[in-house]
Design an enzyme around this catalytic site. Sequence first.
Site, PDB file in Angstrom:
ATOM      1  N   LYS A  39       0.840  -1.205   0.000  1.00 41.85           N
ATOM      2  CA  LYS A  39       0.000   0.000   0.000  1.00 41.85           C
ATOM      3  C   LYS A  39       0.875   1.256   0.000  1.00 41.85           C
ATOM      4  CE  LYS A  39      -0.281  -0.222   5.068  1.00 41.85           C
ATOM      5  NZ  LYS A  39      -1.112  -0.612   6.223  1.00 41.85           N
ATOM      6  N   TYR A 263      13.398  31.057   5.252  1.00 40.89           N
ATOM      7  CA  TYR A 263      12.254  31.779   5.811  1.00 40.89           C
ATOM      8  C   TYR A 263      12.427  32.084   7.292  1.00 40.89           C
ATOM      9  CZ  TYR A 263       9.820  30.615   1.478  1.00 40.89           C
ATOM     10  OH  TYR A 263       9.453  30.501   0.161  1.00 40.89           O
TER      11      TYR A 263
HETATM   12  C1  PLP Z   1      -0.302  -1.544   6.924  1.00 37.02           C
HETATM   13  C2  PLP Z   1      -0.733  -2.824   7.507  1.00 37.02           C
HETATM   14  C3  PLP Z   1       0.217  -3.837   7.753  1.00 37.02           C
HETATM   15  C4  PLP Z   1       1.708  -3.651   7.583  1.00 37.02           C
HETATM   16  O1  PLP Z   1       2.260  -3.115   8.753  1.00 37.02           O
HETATM   17  P1  PLP Z   1       3.837  -3.000   8.950  1.00 37.02           P
HETATM   18  O2  PLP Z   1       3.984  -2.539  10.344  1.00 37.02           O
HETATM   19  O3  PLP Z   1       4.334  -1.997   7.963  1.00 37.02           O
HETATM   20  O4  PLP Z   1       4.401  -4.352   8.705  1.00 37.02           O
HETATM   21  C5  PLP Z   1      -0.264  -5.072   8.187  1.00 37.02           C
HETATM   22  N1  PLP Z   1      -1.579  -5.279   8.407  1.00 37.02           N
HETATM   23  C6  PLP Z   1      -2.500  -4.325   8.212  1.00 37.02           C
HETATM   24  C7  PLP Z   1      -3.933  -4.627   8.466  1.00 37.02           C
HETATM   25  C8  PLP Z   1      -2.118  -3.068   7.768  1.00 37.02           C
HETATM   26  O5  PLP Z   1      -3.037  -2.102   7.584  1.00 37.02           O
END
Ligand code: PLP
Length: 367
Positions: A39, A263
């Site tokens: 993702k 800035y």
């Molecule tokens: C994003 C996510 C993961 C991955 O988590 P990490 O800590 O990056 O390994 C696993 N399970 C779910 C449901 C998630 O939303």
Amino acid sequence: MSVTDNLRAWAQIDTGAIRHNLNVVRRVMPEHHMMAIIKAEAYGHGLEGVATALDHENLAFFGVATVAEALRVQKAGCSTPIFILGPCFPAEREIIVQHGWRTAISSIEEAEHFDSIGRLYGKKVYTHICVDTGMGRSGFLPTELGGLTDKLSRMEHLQLEGIFSHLSAASEDISFTHQQIRSFEDSVRELAANRKFPYIHLCSSAAVFNYKVPSANMVRLGRLLYGYSPMPSPYNHELRTTLTLYSRITLLRTLPKNHGVSYNHCYITTVPTRVATIGIGYADGYLQYLSSQGARVYINGEYCPVLGRITMDQIMVDVTHMQGLASGDIVEIMGPHVSWAELTERAKTIPSNILTSISARVPRIYI
Ligand SMILES: *Cc1c(COP(=O)(O)O)cnc(C)c1O
């Protein structure tokens, strides 16, 4: 001539290192199925690039957050089954069923709607039951599980493929995590009393090496694949860096004493100072929170302090101590010499926030 010659900022992605990190887990738990979480542009590494690099790694699933991400992975020609991690809008369910993407359910209404869409298309809907063991984000509560499997089994177009839950404090609260694991084990016992579920999964990166979940046969790997998960000994030195963020010097100047930089003049020179302007800013993902926090970049083997505020497209660094620099010289913003851990601490955030902030303006170059 190289592809990066005219780039102001780019992320170099080592897909071999991502596969290496996956195999660190595989070696330790060879019996487990693996879900690779890709993702959010594969945590900044680029969705299509990472999906195609992992498509032949025998993964049970790719985990994505949205239907739009699922479509992109499919368009990239990947054949690894896709799991949508969270709840989706009712209007998105048809496309999920049509493509056979895996869906997580947290309510009977979702299940019934998916079942009716399955009937409409003559398709099985591959479903994982989400249980809320303490995350408070989605899932059935453990108190709602009585008779649930029977109810869902009567929905002919649902294919009950898995049971899962998500840990809320795997690296911060060991005793609460054990409580969640116990609740998960009880839930699995109840749901799977009269029926076998092919995939049982609870652990993501922070938990895989630290906890045992007897009923589980799959792990969901996000940050660990990208080399920035805290690992217990003896695994703590095994993960490889997968992303190096580079930029270039655009301009070199010498500013006199008492000259403000950036800035609001949060930095004012105390002596004549050689300043390099660099072509990266917060719009590229070099977080604004790094302003005035002692951040540094790495140029030709030397560390150079960032001066004053991070601006949208540029930063200024002190190169008074260096000779022979020129416009176009490469700067390491994050990577082997400037670690994600260092930036995380200085920006007072979490590592995934650093990685997922690298924006679409930054080309991903795969090696
Ligand atoms: C994003 C996510 C993961 C991955 O988590 P990490 O800590 O990056 O390994 C696993 N399970 C779910 C449901 C998630 O939303």
